[in-house]
Motif scaffolding. Structure first.
Motif, PDB file in Angstrom:
ATOM      1  N   GLN D 133     -43.606  14.455 -30.483  1.00  6.44           N
ATOM      2  CA  GLN D 133     -43.873  15.809 -30.993  1.00  6.44           C
ATOM      3  C   GLN D 133     -43.369  15.938 -32.440  1.00  6.44           C
ATOM      4  OE1 GLN D 133     -41.759  17.916 -27.889  1.00  6.44           O
ATOM      5  NE2 GLN D 133     -43.643  18.648 -26.930  1.00  6.44           N
ATOM      6  N   VAL D 134     -42.159  15.411 -32.693  1.00  9.20           N
ATOM      7  CA  VAL D 134     -41.595  15.479 -34.046  1.00  9.20           C
ATOM      8  C   VAL D 134     -42.470  14.675 -35.009  1.00  9.20           C
ATOM      9  CG1 VAL D 134     -39.632  14.843 -35.487  1.00  9.20           C
ATOM     10  CG2 VAL D 134     -39.238  15.835 -33.218  1.00  9.20           C
ATOM     11  N   ARG D 135     -42.866  13.478 -34.579  1.00  9.27           N
ATOM     12  CA  ARG D 135     -43.705  12.630 -35.430  1.00  9.27           C
ATOM     13  C   ARG D 135     -45.011  13.340 -35.778  1.00  9.27           C
ATOM     14  NH1 ARG D 135     -46.983   7.386 -34.598  1.00  9.27           N
ATOM     15  NH2 ARG D 135     -46.413   6.199 -36.457  1.00  9.27           N
ATOM     16  N   ASP D 136     -45.606  13.999 -34.797  1.00  9.69           N
ATOM     17  CA  ASP D 136     -46.861  14.708 -35.055  1.00  9.69           C
ATOM     18  C   ASP D 136     -46.652  15.830 -36.071  1.00  9.69           C
ATOM     19  OD1 ASP D 136     -48.113  13.043 -33.291  1.00  9.69           O
ATOM     20  OD2 ASP D 136     -48.153  14.477 -31.634  1.00  9.69           O
ATOM     21  N   LEU D 137     -45.521  16.534 -35.952  1.00  4.81           N
ATOM     22  CA  LEU D 137     -45.248  17.613 -36.910  1.00  4.81           C
ATOM     23  C   LEU D 137     -45.067  17.053 -38.322  1.00  4.81           C
ATOM     24  CD1 LEU D 137     -42.875  19.991 -34.885  1.00  4.81           C
ATOM     25  CD2 LEU D 137     -45.215  20.443 -35.615  1.00  4.81           C
ATOM     26  N   ILE D 138     -44.377  15.933 -38.427  1.00  2.00           N
ATOM     27  CA  ILE D 138     -44.218  15.317 -39.759  1.00  2.00           C
ATOM     28  C   ILE D 138     -45.585  14.920 -40.300  1.00  2.00           C
ATOM     29  CG2 ILE D 138     -43.278  13.344 -41.021  1.00  2.00           C
ATOM     30  CD1 ILE D 138     -40.922  13.344 -39.046  1.00  2.00           C
ATOM     31  N   LYS D 139     -46.347  14.246 -39.462  1.00  3.49           N
ATOM     32  CA  LYS D 139     -47.676  13.778 -39.866  1.00  3.49           C
ATOM     33  C   LYS D 139     -48.591  14.922 -40.278  1.00  3.49           C
ATOM     34  CE  LYS D 139     -49.021   9.476 -37.559  1.00  3.49           C
ATOM     35  NZ  LYS D 139     -49.737   8.967 -36.365  1.00  3.49           N
ATOM     36  N   SER D 140     -48.386  16.112 -39.675  1.00  7.70           N
ATOM     37  CA  SER D 140     -49.271  17.243 -39.956  1.00  7.70           C
ATOM     38  C   SER D 140     -49.210  17.641 -41.425  1.00  7.70           C
ATOM     39  CB  SER D 140     -48.866  18.451 -39.101  1.00  7.70           C
ATOM     40  OG  SER D 140     -47.663  19.039 -39.607  1.00  7.70           O
ATOM     41  N   TRP D 181     -40.374   4.410 -37.732  1.00  4.11           N
ATOM     42  CA  TRP D 181     -41.625   4.763 -37.047  1.00  4.11           C
ATOM     43  C   TRP D 181     -41.830   6.277 -37.055  1.00  4.11           C
ATOM     44  CZ3 TRP D 181     -41.685   7.809 -32.594  1.00  4.11           C
ATOM     45  CH2 TRP D 181     -42.919   7.916 -31.941  1.00  4.11           C
ATOM     46  N   LEU D 182     -40.734   7.021 -36.852  1.00  5.29           N
ATOM     47  CA  LEU D 182     -40.817   8.478 -36.773  1.00  5.29           C
ATOM     48  C   LEU D 182     -41.333   9.084 -38.072  1.00  5.29           C
ATOM     49  CD1 LEU D 182     -39.891  10.873 -34.807  1.00  5.29           C
ATOM     50  CD2 LEU D 182     -37.926  11.064 -36.326  1.00  5.29           C
ATOM     51  N   ILE D 183     -40.804   8.598 -39.199  1.00  2.20           N
ATOM     52  CA  ILE D 183     -41.182   9.214 -40.477  1.00  2.20           C
ATOM     53  C   ILE D 183     -42.450   8.586 -41.054  1.00  2.20           C
ATOM     54  CG2 ILE D 183     -38.908  10.096 -41.056  1.00  2.20           C
ATOM     55  CD1 ILE D 183     -38.353   7.683 -42.701  1.00  2.20           C
ATOM     56  N   GLY D 184     -42.864   7.455 -40.478  1.00  4.95           N
ATOM     57  CA  GLY D 184     -44.144   6.867 -40.877  1.00  4.95           C
ATOM     58  C   GLY D 184     -44.122   6.309 -42.284  1.00  4.95           C
ATOM     59  N   GLU D 185     -45.245   6.273 -42.931  1.00  2.00           N
ATOM     60  CA  GLU D 185     -45.365   5.813 -44.330  1.00  2.00           C
ATOM     61  C   GLU D 185     -44.921   4.352 -44.505  1.00  2.00           C
ATOM     62  OE1 GLU D 185     -43.875   8.702 -47.279  1.00  2.00           O
ATOM     63  OE2 GLU D 185     -43.218   9.920 -45.566  1.00  2.00           O
ATOM     64  N   GLY D 186     -44.902   3.552 -43.453  1.00  5.52           N
ATOM     65  CA  GLY D 186     -44.517   2.143 -43.603  1.00  5.52           C
ATOM     66  C   GLY D 186     -43.102   1.949 -44.106  1.00  5.52           C
ATOM     67  N   GLU D 187     -42.214   2.858 -43.695  1.00  5.13           N
ATOM     68  CA  GLU D 187     -40.832   2.845 -44.171  1.00  5.13           C
ATOM     69  C   GLU D 187     -40.056   1.595 -43.710  1.00  5.13           C
ATOM     70  OE1 GLU D 187     -39.117   4.208 -46.149  1.00  5.13           O
ATOM     71  OE2 GLU D 187     -39.597   6.317 -46.434  1.00  5.13           O
ATOM     72  N   GLU D 188     -39.144   1.132 -44.530  1.00  7.07           N
ATOM     73  CA  GLU D 188     -38.207   0.076 -44.116  1.00  7.07           C
ATOM     74  C   GLU D 188     -36.813   0.442 -44.608  1.00  7.07           C
ATOM     75  OE1 GLU D 188     -38.995  -4.000 -45.093  1.00  7.07           O
ATOM     76  OE2 GLU D 188     -40.777  -4.069 -43.833  1.00  7.07           O
ATOM     77  N   TRP D 189     -35.798   0.067 -43.847  1.00  5.48           N
ATOM     78  CA  TRP D 189     -34.420   0.296 -44.263  1.00  5.48           C
ATOM     79  C   TRP D 189     -34.098  -0.536 -45.493  1.00  5.48           C
ATOM     80  CZ3 TRP D 189     -33.003   4.496 -42.313  1.00  5.48           C
ATOM     81  CH2 TRP D 189     -33.267   4.835 -40.980  1.00  5.48           C
ATOM     82  N   ASP D 190     -33.321   0.031 -46.384  1.00 11.21           N
ATOM     83  CA  ASP D 190     -33.000  -0.644 -47.638  1.00 11.21           C
ATOM     84  C   ASP D 190     -31.504  -0.959 -47.755  1.00 11.21           C
ATOM     85  OD1 ASP D 190     -33.446  -1.664 -50.209  1.00 11.21           O
ATOM     86  OD2 ASP D 190     -32.834   0.247 -51.115  1.00 11.21           O
ATOM     87  N   GLY D 330     -40.007  -8.378 -47.284  1.00  5.64           N
ATOM     88  CA  GLY D 330     -41.299  -7.669 -47.283  1.00  5.64           C
ATOM     89  C   GLY D 330     -42.127  -8.006 -46.054  1.00  5.64           C
ATOM     90  N   THR D 331     -42.853  -7.003 -45.568  1.00  6.09           N
ATOM     91  CA  THR D 331     -43.662  -7.174 -44.364  1.00  6.09           C
ATOM     92  C   THR D 331     -44.817  -8.147 -44.622  1.00  6.09           C
ATOM     93  OG1 THR D 331     -43.206  -4.859 -43.879  1.00  6.09           O
ATOM     94  CG2 THR D 331     -44.922  -5.921 -42.572  1.00  6.09           C
ATOM     95  N   PRO D 332     -44.942  -9.200 -43.818  1.00  6.36           N
ATOM     96  CA  PRO D 332     -46.096 -10.103 -43.970  1.00  6.36           C
ATOM     97  C   PRO D 332     -47.400  -9.343 -43.673  1.00  6.36           C
ATOM     98  CG  PRO D 332     -44.405 -11.049 -42.514  1.00  6.36           C
ATOM     99  CD  PRO D 332     -44.022  -9.625 -42.757  1.00  6.36           C
ATOM    100  N   ASP D 333     -48.468  -9.764 -44.316  1.00  6.10           N
ATOM    101  CA  ASP D 333     -49.767  -9.118 -44.082  1.00  6.10           C
ATOM    102  C   ASP D 333     -50.112  -9.077 -42.592  1.00  6.10           C
ATOM    103  OD1 ASP D 333     -50.098  -8.698 -46.730  1.00  6.10           O
ATOM    104  OD2 ASP D 333     -51.400 -10.435 -47.065  1.00  6.10           O
ATOM    105  N   PHE D 334     -49.751 -10.161 -41.907  1.00  7.10           N
ATOM    106  CA  PHE D 334     -50.055 -10.270 -40.473  1.00  7.10           C
ATOM    107  C   PHE D 334     -49.570  -9.042 -39.696  1.00  7.10           C
ATOM    108  CE2 PHE D 334     -48.897 -11.750 -36.155  1.00  7.10           C
ATOM    109  CZ  PHE D 334     -50.094 -12.330 -35.746  1.00  7.10           C
ATOM    110  N   TYR D 335     -48.446  -8.452 -40.143  1.00  4.87           N
ATOM    111  CA  TYR D 335     -47.841  -7.348 -39.396  1.00  4.87           C
ATOM    112  C   TYR D 335     -48.119  -5.979 -40.006  1.00  4.87           C
ATOM    113  CZ  TYR D 335     -45.282 -10.714 -36.540  1.00  4.87           C
ATOM    114  OH  TYR D 335     -44.952 -11.711 -35.672  1.00  4.87           O
ATOM    115  N   LYS D 336     -48.864  -5.948 -41.106  1.00  6.68           N
ATOM    116  CA  LYS D 336     -49.145  -4.627 -41.700  1.00  6.68           C
ATOM    117  C   LYS D 336     -50.115  -3.858 -40.828  1.00  6.68           C
ATOM    118  CE  LYS D 336     -47.756  -5.433 -46.448  1.00  6.68           C
ATOM    119  NZ  LYS D 336     -48.121  -6.265 -47.619  1.00  6.68           N
ATOM    120  N   LYS D 337     -49.868  -2.541 -40.709  1.00  6.50           N
ATOM    121  CA  LYS D 337     -50.692  -1.725 -39.802  1.00  6.50           C
ATOM    122  C   LYS D 337     -51.687  -0.878 -40.560  1.00  6.50           C
ATOM    123  CE  LYS D 337     -47.251  -1.781 -36.172  1.00  6.50           C
ATOM    124  NZ  LYS D 337     -46.221  -1.078 -35.404  1.00  6.50           N
TER     125      LYS D 337
END
Lengths: 337, 337, 337, 337
Positions: D133-140, D181-190, D330-337
């Protein structure tokens, strides 16, 4: 009946004049002062006509004046406070004590030299009912010792004059003062850090917003404070105290719960004025009552000084990106409670 | 593996067909029936292709069919239920049992004559997690005995086919069934009354809305039910149980809490489908599990009959403006739990 | 500066004396009266020493007394109120106006004959912040017209002197006064009914508790009021207003939210004193301000009379088990707002 | 019908066996394996009797086995996952992927070399209704971009085997996975940091509790996570997302609201099992559905690897007291969504 003179007749000066004259018991405003005579005249007119000064020292010297309220801009606080101390007259000053730690220290030294507790700094949150409820719950011991504080200081928006530093000196300054008082135990801030998360699109150019300030006390209580002054949805003050045996949340102001448009909702305050307006009444009544008993309440000059030191450390942390120390040299015996 | 035949392939029939075929364990749909062959065909296609009937008696007689699910319109429930009883096959019928108390009584008599418990009525709220949580709290004894129930049954709006009587027979019927079960103690409704407050501008012509129904059980528990089906703000089911030593409120569905536009808010369901959809799964799984053990669960034919009697009394009360009695003659031993 | 005399020096008399002397602006207590001289003396001592009377009429006749506050027991309200009216002096009386409708009517007639609005009845809920927030939301029109009110008046417990009738005359009397004011539109109660649900084990012998009172206004707004004075869990005042386009709930008092012992919890007030104490300050300040302007605020003598009539009808309904009419004869022009 | 073999028959292995056999559609468990034959036998008995192995490779090689579920202890995950990849069979593994980043990398490399997406890691929070539900609200987009996340991960208490490192590897690991995953945008921890506030008296000797973990994503979102596993009051998962235009809070589980003992209260879950039990059903159904379509869902091997790297950095930060970098390459192409 305590006879009071007010130094500084801007917006807050006029409001305190009316409050002291018409709402607070046991006090009478007998004189007002502003460098702009028209301002002093306007304030005098609001409260039924009292003596007018344009020189603060003259007002303070007036034998009809028993005690002084300082409501000038913060950078003009020092002189009238020092004069009042010199005259041996109790003085209530709006926050901050002064705008530099050095000036604060001068006041602290003067007050100690006078041998009398004369200065109270107007941090009004100590008089808010909610903070007092939380403090009482902590004091009860039922929740164990506090370990973490999570605070938000959110405002709908700020104007273009608001700077990144003011997030500390104007905004976080309230939490800097109120939190050690809230958790008790003679707490003092020890070190501080400042994080800049992804910035909001709603802030004006040049302003860092939001900020996350991390402050640790000497006994290890960690405070995490979100300063977020362009949140868009209202004035939203929260404080969660994580204790060993439970968690306490500061209550929000009381509004009706409504059902409409597929939502159950409660209002958020539009701005700070409504949120803490009642605290001003309680604060000034407490000051008047304390002066009558020859004591002070609220924040002392020492606490005002420590707040200034902590704010300085936070501003340094904004720039360094590092953890910065708050060095107070220890509370003098004079100020121990 | 229980082999089930479904009688009635409208919307709810199709949904139950998919549910039984793909979500519920230990059951397989082997046949569907609808007087419109195209409807039966469509339902069959949805679940991988099963036998098709246009005559309910033939489906019920099919030796491959172990148990029957009735999802025809309410006024066509009686015959397939009686046929299933005659065939000695368990039967789950969507609510209401039938649309008249006389027909319900006929089913009750047939089931008692058969000597076996074969009928379950699909009042799904008994399978809702929230109602079960409240029931458990009441049963725990920690709150003392229930004294007053305050319920709301609110919907965003209804279409022009909804009548004043349907506020009882389609809407309040859920509370009529679930509340005696909720408070336990073998409760039965004793007398009912119906009030018409100032009417909403949002109802269509000829519809009395809102209504306040007052129902009292034999042991004196008073239920006050607001039926308000043009409330405009969503599907809003509430139930407060006032007990001797405390009060219990049915939980609302779980949604994120948001801060936006000067409000702290939580969503209200748009319609009933989302609110009770999970209960259908639990209900039908429970039915399948009970049938496997040779028993029934949920609402019995007797309870379906009493619900019909209570609804009749409420409809009479709508017209008379007086308190009306619910006369059941007492629960037969066959149905005592 | 309004000079006030207080008639009746019991608990509430002493509290109002201190309140008027030390918290309310623009007023001074100059005399107190009690048939027991010691009581009057004690009250006088509390407020710095004022004139003492044992005869109310003498106090009212004292030319130093500009206005009168009546805080005797309810059955002794009539005479000092009539004397004040005769003397043309404004009078604030604690609720109820008097204890019988006939006496109330006599006061109403005397006030109308005097041609001046002199009487205010102390129903303090009209000055509660929460009720005012709800009233403002109703007035805003955003929620449409009110249709149903659902109220609870719960108290932890009552002593053995509390009777079934007092559930009306001491408890429900607050809702009887405040609700028509809350919904506005010049509403008046039209008919009332009283239900006795299953009774609590916690009430003393002879007391009917809880009770459900149903009151309908002339325009059809239905109020359902739970009076439950042995609930065991605190002082719990709730009011839900179901309107055409939404629902409004009276806010509860603000307390910290805590997490402890597997619960998220908020405190409920232990008793009424804390719940409405602030309202007394607002109420008496409003009275003083109105008197200064030659008007009255709050509840009028007419409203006090109608409250008494409504209470009488509810007491009759307790006994008859039927719907009883409230017959006021219509608001005189003198009292129309 | 997907035929599944289960490797590891401890508690979670047995539960997943029952879940797959009796609750999840489109799947059948055909074999179980445990190095202890008795454990495998017990699991087989629970689900109606299936093939038993004590060698995971033999189970994986069994031509009747279409896909593999790995529920061994975390340090034994690597080999069966690699074997499944080698055999070209889809594999669902409980979290964590493996217990070292190096082992995770080996799996990632093997999966990429295979050219097929075969691995799903069992982080079940991605299947929780509230997080979705939270993810959907962010995505909205209605709330603007997320800037700050404030999370709590509280448990009533832990046993003596729980270590300071496990606050990261067993506890925070859930937030490490779910938040990007929750915030989306292909985020990664830095980068990450770990603070130790004043410690609770309730923790066993040698355990640092509570901890505050600060994690920043590449785009600057700051997460502040309280890990507090001796809080004493229950299992309490919270997540607040501060966005540019509003704030979203993860809903708490739904319980009745009660009034008792001077409190309005709602229950807190006693432990994690109830909180996320429903998510397991949704998760495994999603896995079965994805496998049927030749794809994977949930957390990928790459995400499992990044979670391990992030946990390593947090453990380093626990020791260094400094900000530590998370270096993924960096995420390999194989795993990019």
């Amino acid at each position: 009946m305590l006879k009071v003179g007010i130094v500084g007749c801007g917006m807050i000066g006029k409001e305190h004049a009316k409050r002291l004259q018409y709402k607070i018991q046991g006090v009478e405003v007998v004189a007002v002062c502003d460098v702009f005579e028209a301002g002093a005249k306007a304030a005098s007119d609001l409260i039924g006509g009292v003596k007018i000064y344009t020189d603060a020292d003259q007002l303070i010297a007036d034998p009809d004046v028993d005690a002084v309220v300082v409501t000038t801009p913060g950078n003009f606080h020092k002189n009238p406070i020092l004069s009042a101390i010199k005259a041996g007259k109790p003085v209530f000053t709006e926050k901050p004590l002064t705008t530099t730690a050095a000036d604060c220290k001068e006041i602290v030294d003067a007050e100690m030299a006078s041998g009398k507790h004369l200065v109270q700094v107007g941090f009004m949150r100590r008089y808010d009912r909610g903070y007092n409820q939380v403090r009482d719950l902590i004091k009860s011991g039922e929740f164990g010792k506090p370990m973490i504080l999570k605070c938000t200081h959110r405002a709908e928006g700020v104007d273009a004059s608001y700077t990144t530093e003011m997030a500390v000196t104007d905004t976080a300054i309230h939490e800097i003062d109120v939190l050690p008082w809230l958790i008790g135990e003679g707490e003092e801030w020890d070190e501080v850090q400042c994080l800049f998360p992804r910035q909001t699109k709603n802030a004006h150019e040049g302003l860092a917003d939001p900020q996350v300030m991390i402050m640790k006390t000497k006994s290890g209580v960690v405070c995490i404070l979100e300063v977020n002054v362009n949140c868009g949805f209202g004035y939203d003050i929260n404080c969660e105290v994580v204790c060993e045996d439970g968690v306490i949340n500061l209550p929000c102001p009381s509004f009706p719960v409504t059902r409409k448009n597929f939502e159950v909702a409660t209002a958020i305050e539009k701005n700070w004025i409504l949120r803490f307006i009642d605290s001003y009444d309680v604060e000034l009544q407490d000051w008047v009552d304390n002066v009558a008993k020859g004591t002070t309440g609220g924040s002392s000059a020492w606490e005002g000084y420590v707040a200034a030191l902590t704010a300085d450390a936070l501003v340094a942390a904004q720039k360094s990106g590092k953890i910065e120390k708050v060095v107070t040299g220890g509370t003098p015996d004079f100020y121990k409670k």
